[in-house]
Design a protein around this motif. Structure first.
Motif: not given
Length: 243
Positions: A65-74
């Motif tokens: 499905g949908i897997v989201v990871t945040a960048r360090h500046h998010s």
């Protein structure tokens, strides 16, 4: 040209991304927008631009499905301090150490992160053992003529300050070393990264696809990757273990 229907589905994409425990096999609507992302390049590009603007990296496939990871500046990035908001600053290094040790124990070899068919299984005690060995090794190596960073040693010393589990205790304590690991693992369960599987060795956990992708994103940071791989080898689970 993007239509109103596209905008609606992009909004739904965000909504489903916030529910990491869901998979396309469990929801027709999630299956529909995942298939649309995979089959329609223009729609996928529009979704990618919106998520990128929020500082988010997106991984989508028909099974996970949908897997989201945040960048360090998010602004949407979850830090170790955010995981336990009431944690004292002196305890945050322990939270980070536990998270790294859980990642390393679940995926002791880098190639395992790239294997979607591997089910990572680990126990609370295997994480505790890894952290004990690492903290003790750094404590032994520290000294006036040592190259080991003092702040790093002090951070790991916080782990050694936690009491060990009492043998044959009737009740588990949230304040000892296994309790600290279980607290983080339970938060990862609530966030859709792990599944609780049993009580063997203080707790048995399995990694969900979202955790595999999160560890892959962690490994892309060279400093964190080096730190994780400097940890001692975890204790392997016995294949015959009923857990």
């Amino acid at each position: 040209m993007r239509s109103t229907a596209d905008d609606v589905d992009i909004g739904k994409f965000f909504a489903w991304a916030a529910r990491p425990r869901e998979t396309p096999a469990r929801s027709e609507e999630l299956h529909r927008i995942v298939r649309r992302y995979l089959d329609e390049p223009d729609f996928a590009s529009a979704v990618d631009h919106v998520f990128s603007g929020a500082g988010l990296d997106l991984r989508v496939d028909g099974r996970d499905g949908i897997v989201v990871t945040a960048r360090h500046h998010s602004l949407l990035r979850l830090t170790a301090g955010d995981i336990i908001r009431r944690a004292q600053s002196s305890h945050r290094s322990v939270i980070g150490a536990v998270l790294l040790a859980v990642a390393r124990t679940a995926y002791p070899e880098s190639g395992m992160v790239d294997d979607p068919d591997r089910v990572a299984v680990f126990t609370t005690q295997s994480v505790v053992d890894m952290l004990d060995r690492t903290a003790q090794r750094l404590a032994d190596e520290s000294g006036s003529d040592s190259d080991v960073d003092d702040d790093l040693v002090e951070g790991w010393r916080r782990w050694l300050d936690l009491p060990q589990a009492r043998p044959n205790a009737r009740r588990r304590s949230a304040g000892d070393r296994p309790g600290a690991v279980n607290r983080i693992c339970k938060l990862l369960v609530e966030s859709g990264y792990l599944n609780a599987r049993g009580d063997t060795d203080g707790g048995t956990w399995t990694a969900r696809p979202a955790f595999r992708h999160a560890v892959a994103a962690l490994a892309e940071d060279s400093e964190l990757y080096a730190l994780v791989n400097d940890l001692p080898e975890p204790i392997e689970l016995d294949p015959a273990d009923p857990a």
